[in-house]
Design a protein around this motif. Structure first.
Motif, PDB file in Angstrom:
ATOM      1  N   ASP A 158      45.886  66.073  -6.241  1.00 27.19           N
ATOM      2  CA  ASP A 158      44.866  65.129  -6.131  1.00 27.19           C
ATOM      3  C   ASP A 158      44.763  64.531  -4.722  1.00 27.19           C
ATOM      4  OD1 ASP A 158      44.531  65.466  -8.860  1.00 27.19           O
ATOM      5  OD2 ASP A 158      45.458  63.477  -9.302  1.00 27.19           O
ATOM      6  N   ARG A 159      45.757  64.399  -4.096  1.00 28.01           N
ATOM      7  CA  ARG A 159      45.933  64.345  -2.557  1.00 28.01           C
ATOM      8  C   ARG A 159      44.951  65.185  -1.803  1.00 28.01           C
ATOM      9  NH1 ARG A 159      51.410  62.806  -3.472  1.00 28.01           N
ATOM     10  NH2 ARG A 159      52.136  64.187  -1.837  1.00 28.01           N
ATOM     11  N   TYR A 160      45.090  66.603  -1.941  1.00 33.28           N
ATOM     12  CA  TYR A 160      44.373  67.389  -1.295  1.00 33.28           C
ATOM     13  C   TYR A 160      42.874  67.449  -1.713  1.00 33.28           C
ATOM     14  CZ  TYR A 160      47.927  69.308   1.207  1.00 33.28           C
ATOM     15  OH  TYR A 160      49.154  69.692   2.244  1.00 33.28           O
ATOM     16  N   ALA A 161      42.556  67.141  -2.804  1.00 36.49           N
ATOM     17  CA  ALA A 161      41.284  67.181  -3.331  1.00 36.49           C
ATOM     18  C   ALA A 161      40.673  65.760  -2.681  1.00 36.49           C
ATOM     19  CB  ALA A 161      41.089  66.877  -4.924  1.00 36.49           C
ATOM     20  N   ARG A 162      41.358  64.793  -2.194  1.00 36.89           N
ATOM     21  CA  ARG A 162      40.674  63.518  -1.772  1.00 36.89           C
ATOM     22  C   ARG A 162      40.487  63.950  -0.369  1.00 36.89           C
ATOM     23  NH1 ARG A 162      43.341  57.351  -1.287  1.00 36.89           N
ATOM     24  NH2 ARG A 162      41.784  56.644   0.195  1.00 36.89           N
ATOM     25  N   ALA A 163      41.310  64.660   0.114  1.00 28.44           N
ATOM     26  CA  ALA A 163      41.319  65.257   1.626  1.00 28.44           C
ATOM     27  C   ALA A 163      40.045  66.006   2.048  1.00 28.44           C
ATOM     28  CB  ALA A 163      42.699  65.726   1.810  1.00 28.44           C
ATOM     29  N   GLY A 164      39.915  66.795   0.960  1.00 26.07           N
ATOM     30  CA  GLY A 164      38.661  67.736   1.099  1.00 26.07           C
ATOM     31  C   GLY A 164      37.376  67.017   1.111  1.00 26.07           C
ATOM     32  N   GLU A 165      37.199  65.737   0.379  1.00 28.47           N
ATOM     33  CA  GLU A 165      36.043  65.005   0.586  1.00 28.47           C
ATOM     34  C   GLU A 165      36.037  64.235   2.027  1.00 28.47           C
ATOM     35  OE1 GLU A 165      33.802  61.227  -2.025  1.00 28.47           O
ATOM     36  OE2 GLU A 165      35.335  62.585  -2.798  1.00 28.47           O
ATOM     37  N   TRP A 166      37.253  63.602   2.253  1.00 27.95           N
ATOM     38  CA  TRP A 166      37.378  62.886   3.620  1.00 27.95           C
ATOM     39  C   TRP A 166      36.715  63.883   4.904  1.00 27.95           C
ATOM     40  CZ3 TRP A 166      40.161  63.187   8.336  1.00 27.95           C
ATOM     41  CH2 TRP A 166      40.659  62.086   8.704  1.00 27.95           C
ATOM     42  N   VAL A 167      37.340  64.937   4.863  1.00 27.51           N
ATOM     43  CA  VAL A 167      36.853  65.961   5.840  1.00 27.51           C
ATOM     44  C   VAL A 167      35.327  66.323   5.736  1.00 27.51           C
ATOM     45  CG1 VAL A 167      37.163  68.228   6.885  1.00 27.51           C
ATOM     46  CG2 VAL A 167      39.316  67.204   6.223  1.00 27.51           C
ATOM     47  N   GLN A 168      34.756  66.386   4.584  1.00 27.83           N
ATOM     48  CA  GLN A 168      33.641  66.786   4.519  1.00 27.83           C
ATOM     49  C   GLN A 168      32.615  65.507   5.081  1.00 27.83           C
ATOM     50  OE1 GLN A 168      32.845  67.482   0.342  1.00 27.83           O
ATOM     51  NE2 GLN A 168      33.579  69.299   0.410  1.00 27.83           N
ATOM     52  N   ASP A 180      23.240  60.218   2.970  1.00 35.80           N
ATOM     53  CA  ASP A 180      24.191  59.567   1.900  1.00 35.80           C
ATOM     54  C   ASP A 180      25.181  60.381   1.296  1.00 35.80           C
ATOM     55  OD1 ASP A 180      22.491  57.282   2.189  1.00 35.80           O
ATOM     56  OD2 ASP A 180      21.107  58.006   0.752  1.00 35.80           O
ATOM     57  N   HIS A 181      26.191  59.903   1.059  1.00 35.36           N
ATOM     58  CA  HIS A 181      27.147  60.612   0.363  1.00 35.36           C
ATOM     59  C   HIS A 181      27.666  59.804  -0.815  1.00 35.36           C
ATOM     60  CE1 HIS A 181      31.049  63.143  -0.242  1.00 35.36           C
ATOM     61  NE2 HIS A 181      31.675  62.062  -0.468  1.00 35.36           N
ATOM     62  N   VAL A 182      27.598  60.369  -2.180  1.00 34.23           N
ATOM     63  CA  VAL A 182      28.379  59.935  -3.168  1.00 34.23           C
ATOM     64  C   VAL A 182      29.440  60.713  -3.893  1.00 34.23           C
ATOM     65  CG1 VAL A 182      27.799  58.981  -5.406  1.00 34.23           C
ATOM     66  CG2 VAL A 182      26.407  58.403  -3.647  1.00 34.23           C
ATOM     67  N   GLY A 183      30.495  60.534  -3.652  1.00 33.36           N
ATOM     68  CA  GLY A 183      31.582  61.211  -4.224  1.00 33.36           C
ATOM     69  C   GLY A 183      32.658  60.575  -4.914  1.00 33.36           C
ATOM     70  N   GLU A 184      33.794  61.073  -5.430  1.00 34.20           N
ATOM     71  CA  GLU A 184      34.676  60.404  -6.296  1.00 34.20           C
ATOM     72  C   GLU A 184      35.521  59.593  -5.449  1.00 34.20           C
ATOM     73  OE1 GLU A 184      38.774  62.070  -8.854  1.00 34.20           O
ATOM     74  OE2 GLU A 184      37.601  63.554  -8.100  1.00 34.20           O
ATOM     75  N   HIS A 185      35.697  59.687  -4.371  1.00 35.71           N
ATOM     76  CA  HIS A 185      36.697  58.785  -3.520  1.00 35.71           C
ATOM     77  C   HIS A 185      35.764  57.817  -2.355  1.00 35.71           C
ATOM     78  CE1 HIS A 185      40.115  60.609  -4.911  1.00 35.71           C
ATOM     79  NE2 HIS A 185      39.555  62.014  -4.857  1.00 35.71           N
ATOM     80  N   TYR A 186      34.766  58.531  -1.868  1.00 30.71           N
ATOM     81  CA  TYR A 186      33.941  57.716  -0.894  1.00 30.71           C
ATOM     82  C   TYR A 186      32.540  57.656  -1.248  1.00 30.71           C
ATOM     83  CZ  TYR A 186      38.207  59.045   1.535  1.00 30.71           C
ATOM     84  OH  TYR A 186      39.735  59.001   1.780  1.00 30.71           O
ATOM     85  N   ARG A 187      31.773  56.585  -0.709  1.00 26.86           N
ATOM     86  CA  ARG A 187      30.342  56.322  -1.050  1.00 26.86           C
ATOM     87  C   ARG A 187      29.971  55.856   0.570  1.00 26.86           C
ATOM     88  NH1 ARG A 187      27.144  55.198  -5.423  1.00 26.86           N
ATOM     89  NH2 ARG A 187      25.183  54.412  -5.050  1.00 26.86           N
ATOM     90  N   ILE A 188      28.908  56.874   1.021  1.00 30.15           N
ATOM     91  CA  ILE A 188      28.361  56.565   2.416  1.00 30.15           C
ATOM     92  C   ILE A 188      26.871  56.335   2.117  1.00 30.15           C
ATOM     93  CG2 ILE A 188      28.345  57.259   4.819  1.00 30.15           C
ATOM     94  CD1 ILE A 188      31.126  57.108   3.733  1.00 30.15           C
ATOM     95  N   THR A 189      26.336  55.197   2.694  1.00 27.47           N
ATOM     96  CA  THR A 189      25.022  55.086   2.709  1.00 27.47           C
ATOM     97  C   THR A 189      24.554  55.063   3.841  1.00 27.47           C
ATOM     98  OG1 THR A 189      25.038  53.612   0.601  1.00 27.47           O
ATOM     99  CG2 THR A 189      23.147  53.341   2.045  1.00 27.47           C
TER     100      THR A 189
END
Length: 371
Positions: A158-168, A180-189
């Motif tokens: 799960d930590r690597y899955a979060r890291a994948g979104e973080w890097v994106q 805009d980014h809406v993901g499982e761990h981060y929401r960027i407006t």
């Protein structure tokens, strides 16, 4: 700019993409005891002045990169191992302003650093260094550190899955505005970042993913994977696997290793110095690290007990102990195995680097590893 043009620009200007068959970096000089879990005498101190001396020596020798340990808390033991440490982004920024050619990395924990802040700080350091900054992504395996931040340690994959979104998110901030980014761990407006990094399309990203999930993360997202190897044969096998995984995502990836290096005029001197480091090992700290790795990481589970000595000298990395000639032969073998560079731990970085430059680098040039 066309992707092929960007790729060529990277190869022409970024040290880790230069023509040397074996790149050389320094690993872990920003922390107390560096990468040596030992009470053996050393001049090494994790002060800025001492790190500046190391960085400028490495820069003068033409080494390619410095990678710090991302550390927030000691591992205990008699030495309070790694407890005294310099924060990695400010460390990289300060050294970037005082060096000329060498790359400075920040080793950034995903769960303790928001991607907007990481992207902004990274772009700023890339400008300070004129395109010599890089990002080492780590997922946070030391639970005591994560808990200090109020973070609950997630399962390994799960930590690597979060890291994948973080890097994106970080990459988008380096390449785009107003998204805009809406993901499982981060929401960027309305994501926005200026100035963009000097390196295009973005700064070099590395990761030390060792497990299946870690290698897959590297294959998808980063430019270089730091592999953990105990022999030339394992290096060749792991390097091939990492590259094959990247090809599955239609990407190219570089392969780097890390290890402990100790070079003396004779094999007897080298072995005696190495044994002295092992005999003075801080086994309390080493056991704490191995306990955490065994319980909370898939990276080293099968190797921890067998290679306990390797943790004392170089954090479980590849051991390079011998004469200038024998160590150069090891570099040649690793290059043939597909390893493009080594991040190295010296027991006494500042004292041993000049000898490395005087005795080993010329042999590496003669062997065709460096120009």
């Amino acid at each position: 700019m066309h992707p092929d043009t960007l790729a060529q620009l990277r190869r022409d200007t970024v040290p880790l993409f230069n023509a040397n068959r074996m790149k050389i970096g320094i690993f872990g000089c920003n922390v107390s005891n560096g990468g040596t879990i030992s009470k053996a005498p050393t001049s090494h101190r994790p002060t800025f002045a001492h790190n500046l001396l190391i960085a400028q020596t490495a820069d003068r020798l033409g080494l390619e990169f410095l990678v710090p340990f991302g550390r927030w808390k000691s591992f205990g033991g008699e030495t309070e191992y790694n407890g005294d440490c310099l924060e990695v982004y400010t460390w990289a920024a300060a050294l970037a302003a005082r060096t000329e050619k060498i790359m400075l990395f920040a080793t950034s924990h995903v769960s303790t650093m928001h991607p907007i802040l990481a992207a902004k700080q990274g772009a700023t350091i890339d400008h300070i260094s004129n395109g010599r900054w890089g990002l080492n992504v780590v997922c946070g395996w030391y639970a005591a550190e994560m808990e200090m931040f109020g973070e609950r340690q997630s399962p390994h994959d799960d930590r690597y899955a979060r890291a994948g979104e973080w890097v994106q998110v970080v990459k988008r901030l380096w390449c785009e505005n107003h998204f805009d980014h809406v993901g499982e761990h981060y929401r960027i407006t309305d994501g926005y970042l200026e100035p963009k990094p000097v390196q295009q399309p973005y700064p070099v990203i590395v990761n030390a993913g060792v497990s299946a999930a870690g290698r897959d993360f590297s294959a998808r997202h980063v430019d270089f994977n730091f592999i953990t190897m105990d022999s030339v044969e394992s290096a060749a096998s792991i390097a091939a696997d990492v590259r094959q995984r990247a090809h599955g995502y239609h990407r190219e990836i570089g392969v780097l290793g890390y290890g402990f290096i100790l070079v003396r005029d004779t094999e007897r001197e080298a072995r005696a110095a190495f044994n002295a480091i092992i005999e003075a090992g801080d086994w309390g700290a080493a056991r704490n690290i191995m306990r955490v790795l065994g319980m909370e990481s898939d990276s080293f589970n099968a190797q921890i007990e067998q290679f306990a000595r390797r943790f004392v000298a170089g954090w479980g990395g590849y051991l390079m102990v011998g004469t200038p000639e024998s160590v150069t032969a090891q570099f040649v073998a690793l290059a043939r195995a597909g390893v493009e560079g080594m991040a190295l731990v010296w027991q006494d970085y500042a004292q041993e680097l000049p000898y490395f430059g005087e005795r080993v680098l010329p042999l590496m040039r003669q062997a065709g590893l460096r120009v």
